[in-house]
Design an enzyme around this catalytic site. Structure first.
Site, short mmCIF file in Angstrom:
data_model
loop_
_atom_site.label_atom_id
_atom_site.label_comp_id
_atom_site.label_asym_id
_atom_site.label_seq_id
_atom_site.Cartn_x
_atom_site.Cartn_y
_atom_site.Cartn_z
CD GLU A 77 -20.65 -3.32 -18.08
OE1 GLU A 77 -19.75 -3.30 -17.27
OE2 GLU A 77 -20.30 -3.67 -19.23
CG ASN A 78 -19.25 -4.21 -22.98
OD1 ASN A 78 -18.17 -3.99 -22.77
ND2 ASN A 78 -20.00 -4.96 -22.54
NE ARG A 83 -15.83 -1.71 -19.47
CZ ARG A 83 -15.44 -1.89 -18.25
NH1 ARG A 83 -16.42 -2.43 -17.41
NH2 ARG A 83 -14.02 -1.76 -17.81
CD GLU A 139 -14.48 -12.22 -21.39
OE1 GLU A 139 -13.50 -12.94 -21.83
OE2 GLU A 139 -15.53 -12.66 -21.61
NE ARG A 140 -10.78 -4.51 -18.03
CZ ARG A 140 -10.90 -3.83 -16.87
NH1 ARG A 140 -12.08 -3.80 -16.28
NH2 ARG A 140 -9.78 -3.39 -16.31
NE ARG A 141 -16.31 -6.75 -13.45
CZ ARG A 141 -17.64 -6.41 -13.38
NH1 ARG A 141 -18.17 -6.42 -12.38
NH2 ARG A 141 -18.00 -6.12 -14.64
#
Length: 226
Positions: A101-102, A105, A68-70
């Site tokens: 994945e989240n 982080r 999302e950030r990318r």
């Protein structure tokens, strides 16, 4: 009209049109600051995209799985294409990948971690052992995070905003009633009470001002919760 000239092969890295990628409805992280997106955009401008995003085919478009950030950073830079791994997975598998994945982080808030773990538990039909293997997290860590979701939404937001710590949360979980938890949390923030001070104040309030052994400091703290 198909999104690409030919359908991407499984796990093939391709350049996707950013306008053909829809957000992940199961994204566990919903807080993205303008500053962090701008910083990532600056890094991508200087160094390029180090790690492709992951998306899955969704009709004639694509649905984001992770990144999302990318994706936001690319749009901020005005870039029209983004390097992507196209993965042929079901919606449930997509959700699981995004959650795992989240949770791995380092910049998730405790509440975001709790939501991600709760999502994985739902997929695993409450099998904690499965979630432990997927995330590398211990049972006590998972239990502690999931417990945060029992707190009222306003208190969860205080934790997300960094106004209250995990230790505050543990104290508040011992309080009965949602209204009482919110009130205690608000008082702790207003008067800058640490977790131990908050616990002492709550015990003092429960026992009454005049209970044996209540000193001046304890009485003051009690008054802050009254």
């Amino acid at each position: 009209m198909a999104p690409t000239k030919s359908a991407p092969k499984p796990d093939e890295i391709v350049d996707l049109d950013v306008n053909l990628i829809d957000p992940n409805p199961n994204q566990p992280r919903d807080r993205f600051t303008e500053t962090e997106i701008a910083e990532l955009a600056s890094s991508i401008k200087e160094q390029g995209l180090i790690q492709p995003i992951v998306a899955r085919p969704n009709g004639e478009r694509f649905q984001l799985i992770v990144g999302e950030r990318r994706l936001r950073a690319h749009k901020l830079l005005g870039l029209t294409k983004i390097r992507s791994i196209v993965r042929q997975v079901t919606e449930t598998e997509s959700r699981k990948i995004a959650l795992v994945e989240n949770i791995q982080r380092e910049n998730l808030t405790p509440i975001e971690e709790a939501r991600a773990l709760q999502g994985l538990l739902e997929i695993a039909e409450d099998d904690v052992e499965v979630v432990m293997k997927q995330t590398g997290k211990g049972k006590s860590f998972i239990d502690d995070r999931i417990a945060l979701l029992k707190l009222p939404k306003p208190v969860q937001k205080f934790i997300e905003d960094g106004k209250l710590t995990l230790e505050h949360a543990k104290v508040l979980l011992e309080v009965s009633g949602s209204k009482e938890r919110v009130a205690a949390a608000e008082r702790a923030i207003k008067y800058g009470l640490g977790p131990n001070e908050l616990k002492g104040a709550l015990q003092s309030k429960k026992g009454g001002k005049g209970t044996s052994g209540s000193g001046g400091a304890r009485a003051v703290t009690y008054n802050k919760l009254s």
